[in-house]
Write an enzyme that holds these catalytic residues in place. Sequence first.
Site, mmCIF file in Angstrom:
data_model
loop_
_atom_site.group_PDB
_atom_site.id
_atom_site.type_symbol
_atom_site.label_atom_id
_atom_site.label_comp_id
_atom_site.label_asym_id
_atom_site.label_seq_id
_atom_site.Cartn_x
_atom_site.Cartn_y
_atom_site.Cartn_z
ATOM 1 N N ASP A 1 -2.446 10.370 3.467
ATOM 2 C CA ASP A 1 -3.838 9.972 3.704
ATOM 3 C C ASP A 1 -4.536 11.019 4.568
ATOM 4 O O ASP A 1 -4.431 10.999 5.792
ATOM 5 C CB ASP A 1 -3.868 8.595 4.392
ATOM 6 C CG ASP A 1 -5.294 8.110 4.649
ATOM 7 O OD1 ASP A 1 -6.234 8.708 4.083
ATOM 8 O OD2 ASP A 1 -5.458 7.120 5.401
ATOM 9 N N LYS B 1 -9.857 13.141 8.102
ATOM 10 C CA LYS B 1 -9.331 12.804 9.428
ATOM 11 C C LYS B 1 -9.267 14.056 10.301
ATOM 12 O O LYS B 1 -9.150 15.169 9.785
ATOM 13 C CB LYS B 1 -7.897 12.256 9.293
ATOM 14 C CG LYS B 1 -7.792 10.854 8.733
ATOM 15 C CD LYS B 1 -6.336 10.393 8.697
ATOM 16 C CE LYS B 1 -6.204 9.005 8.105
ATOM 17 N NZ LYS B 1 -6.845 7.946 8.905
ATOM 18 N N LYS C 1 0.861 -1.194 0.000
ATOM 19 C CA LYS C 1 0.000 0.000 0.000
ATOM 20 C C LYS C 1 0.892 1.238 0.000
ATOM 21 O O LYS C 1 1.673 1.443 0.920
ATOM 22 C CB LYS C 1 -0.901 0.007 1.241
ATOM 23 C CG LYS C 1 -1.614 1.345 1.502
ATOM 24 C CD LYS C 1 -2.475 1.323 2.778
ATOM 25 C CE LYS C 1 -3.006 2.729 3.113
ATOM 26 N NZ LYS C 1 -3.816 2.752 4.356
ATOM 27 N N ASP D 1 -11.960 7.106 3.978
ATOM 28 C CA ASP D 1 -10.727 6.921 4.751
ATOM 29 C C ASP D 1 -10.310 5.448 4.833
ATOM 30 O O ASP D 1 -9.213 5.138 5.277
ATOM 31 C CB ASP D 1 -10.910 7.511 6.161
ATOM 32 C CG ASP D 1 -9.591 7.731 6.888
ATOM 33 O OD1 ASP D 1 -8.532 7.644 6.227
ATOM 34 O OD2 ASP D 1 -9.627 7.992 8.102
ATOM 35 N N ASP E 1 1.856 6.604 5.327
ATOM 36 C CA ASP E 1 0.832 5.660 4.874
ATOM 37 C C ASP E 1 1.244 4.915 3.592
ATOM 38 O O ASP E 1 0.481 4.128 3.051
ATOM 39 C CB ASP E 1 -0.500 6.384 4.690
ATOM 40 C CG ASP E 1 -1.690 5.467 4.939
ATOM 41 O OD1 ASP E 1 -1.499 4.424 5.590
ATOM 42 O OD2 ASP E 1 -2.786 5.789 4.456
ATOM 43 N N GLU F 1 -9.215 3.612 2.543
ATOM 44 C CA GLU F 1 -8.771 3.668 1.143
ATOM 45 C C GLU F 1 -7.726 2.625 0.795
ATOM 46 O O GLU F 1 -7.616 2.211 -0.356
ATOM 47 C CB GLU F 1 -8.246 5.072 0.827
ATOM 48 C CG GLU F 1 -6.778 5.347 1.210
ATOM 49 C CD GLU F 1 -6.503 5.294 2.712
ATOM 50 O OE1 GLU F 1 -7.478 5.400 3.491
ATOM 51 O OE2 GLU F 1 -5.341 5.123 3.093
ATOM 52 N N ARG G 1 -7.434 -0.540 1.412
ATOM 53 C CA ARG G 1 -7.955 -1.813 0.900
ATOM 54 C C ARG G 1 -8.455 -1.675 -0.532
ATOM 55 O O ARG G 1 -8.441 -2.646 -1.287
ATOM 56 C CB ARG G 1 -9.044 -2.329 1.850
ATOM 57 C CG ARG G 1 -10.246 -1.450 1.969
ATOM 58 C CD ARG G 1 -11.038 -1.702 3.240
ATOM 59 N NE ARG G 1 -10.419 -1.119 4.418
ATOM 60 C CZ ARG G 1 -10.899 -1.233 5.659
ATOM 61 N NH1 ARG G 1 -12.007 -1.914 5.885
ATOM 62 N NH2 ARG G 1 -10.276 -0.668 6.659
HETATM 63 N N1 BES Z 1 -3.889 4.791 6.995
HETATM 64 C C1 BES Z 1 -4.966 4.543 7.875
HETATM 65 C C2 BES Z 1 -4.613 3.593 9.025
HETATM 66 C C3 BES Z 1 -3.588 4.081 10.010
HETATM 67 C C4 BES Z 1 -3.985 4.658 11.195
HETATM 68 C C5 BES Z 1 -2.246 3.912 9.774
HETATM 69 C C6 BES Z 1 -3.052 5.090 12.112
HETATM 70 C C7 BES Z 1 -1.306 4.333 10.700
HETATM 71 C C8 BES Z 1 -1.711 4.926 11.871
HETATM 72 C C9 BES Z 1 -6.126 3.936 7.104
HETATM 73 O O1 BES Z 1 -6.243 4.325 5.784
HETATM 74 C C10 BES Z 1 -7.380 4.372 7.783
HETATM 75 O O2 BES Z 1 -7.651 5.521 7.771
HETATM 76 N N2 BES Z 1 -8.106 3.424 8.337
HETATM 77 C C11 BES Z 1 -9.302 3.718 9.019
HETATM 78 C C12 BES Z 1 -10.333 2.705 8.631
HETATM 79 C C13 BES Z 1 -11.727 3.031 9.073
HETATM 80 C C14 BES Z 1 -12.217 4.249 8.342
HETATM 81 C C15 BES Z 1 -12.596 1.866 8.804
HETATM 82 C C16 BES Z 1 -9.012 3.656 10.518
HETATM 83 O O3 BES Z 1 -8.194 2.823 10.943
HETATM 84 O O4 BES Z 1 -9.540 4.487 11.244
HETATM 85 ZN ZN ZN Z 2 -4.530 4.946 4.882
HETATM 86 MN MN MN Z 3 -7.327 6.121 5.569
#
Ligand code: BES
Ligand code: ZN
Ligand code: MN
Length: 489
Positions: free
Chosen positions: A259, A266, A254, A336, A277, A338, A340
């Site tokens: 992000d 966010k 990825k 968010d 990310d 994204e 996957r």
């Molecule tokens: N890049 C983030 C995950 C992340 C969070 C990486 C903290 C490193 C540190 C990912 O794209 C994300 O935003 N995931 C969301 C998913 C949710 C919206 C289902 C999350 O983990 O909040």
């Molecule tokens: Zn992300």
């Molecule tokens: Mn995200």
Amino acid sequence: MSAPVSVTFAPVDFDALKTAEGRIALLLVPDGRLGAVARRVDRLMRGAVSRALEGKAWGKLKPGQSLDLSYPAGVAAEVVQLVKLPKKATVEEARKAGAAIGKALGEAGLTVVAAGQPKTAEMAMGIALRSYTFANYLSEKNGDKGVVTVMADKPEEAEADFAPMAAVADGVCFTRDLVNEPANILTTSDFANRLVEMKKLGLEVEVLEEKDLEKLGMRALLGVGQGSESPSKVVVMQWKGGEKDAAPFAFVGKGVVFDTGGISIKPAAGMEEMTMDMGGAGVVSGVMRSLALRKAKANVVGLVGLVENMPDGKAQRPGDIVRSMKGDTIEVVNTDAEGRLVLADVLWYAQERFKPTGMINLATLTGAIIIALGHENAGVFSNDDTLAGAVLKAAQAEGEGAWRMPMGPAYDELIKTRLADIKNTGGRPAGSITAAQFLKRFVKDEVPWCHIDIAGVALPPKETAFAPKGASGWGVMALDRLVRDMLEG
Ligand code: BES
Ligand code: ZN
Ligand code: MN
């Protein structure tokens, strides 16, 4: 770019030791018995070494820890660092001893006396890993490191042992640089260019541009990047060191260079960390670099999906429905989630094009994995016990924390929707597992596959044994070892 410090090996030379500037590190066994070389160094320093070894401080040190003698008599060096390393040191202890030395490395350089010590190459690996710094944007400190000379009994042997390790250390530092870079510098194009540069190492590197991705039907990936000024790209790196025309093993990463969350934006606090990310793509790139540098006897392909997740008039909206390259439709309920979406298309492409013997993807995929495992372990999800076992074993051997997480069809219920074949999040319960279940939908049943969620380990909040605060390069060593154990053996 900051390559690891170069370590050279030489026979023990007392004249050089007397006049060496900067720092001298002496590797010594715990009981304080001095070998022939250490005895001569002690005499040179008028007994300062043996006096220190009789003191309480030395007794309290654990293997791999050290003690500094400042402005010692008899040598030009400013500091003599006494490092405890048992005769029967483990790889980890030897690396930690090196890390203690590497952490202290400054501009003036370093002479390490490792005569009579075991695991000299592993110790040197510790130096290479822990002396890394990311000083690209510090005006005061340019981060230049002095040279490191390791004086050993059999310098040629140590050098030969160290050569493949140096290749891996280089890959680790390459990954750390990518993860540490800010997103205004490491755009999708800049990232791709850095990978194209690796053609010099004998890798085949192709960059698929948006028009190519459009033709392939990668609408899930393209949807993520459509709010950004930076064009989405997929970069394919092939290392063909194995049997001619034999199917490769695939690594997929990825690569979200930033992000913001997109329209599902966010919170501001901590958003700056989302420069990391692209960590999964960073690890894949670092491993491919290591394999090329050490000319691994294996066929491996690395694929990274490079996008930026931005809010914009053209950005994807919550509720949008996209069709993936596989053909499955996805309701994007949260922009968010994204990563996957990016991986779904790259995983499918990797299988369609390369028919890989197995596939591992890495991603900073979920915040939920940090809730589950903190910053100590990456989460390992797999459809194949053999592959999962091999990944855990390789990670353990390299001292990189990894823990298997469950999967199962019951979790699929959480990502069902009336509007499309699947939706991109199932809410908070089991957030890391539903993300893994989502990915699994884009993996063919017959392909042994592993998803590694590195959100907690790619950028730990504190320094670690082998890295200063910042990017860890987690996974480069484990995956390089996996290739050695599983494909080269
Ligand atoms: N890049 C983030 C995950 C992340 C969070 C990486 C903290 C490193 C540190 C990912 O794209 C994300 O935003 N995931 C969301 C998913 C949710 C919206 C289902 C999350 O983990 O909040
Ligand atoms: Zn992300
Ligand atoms: Mn995200």
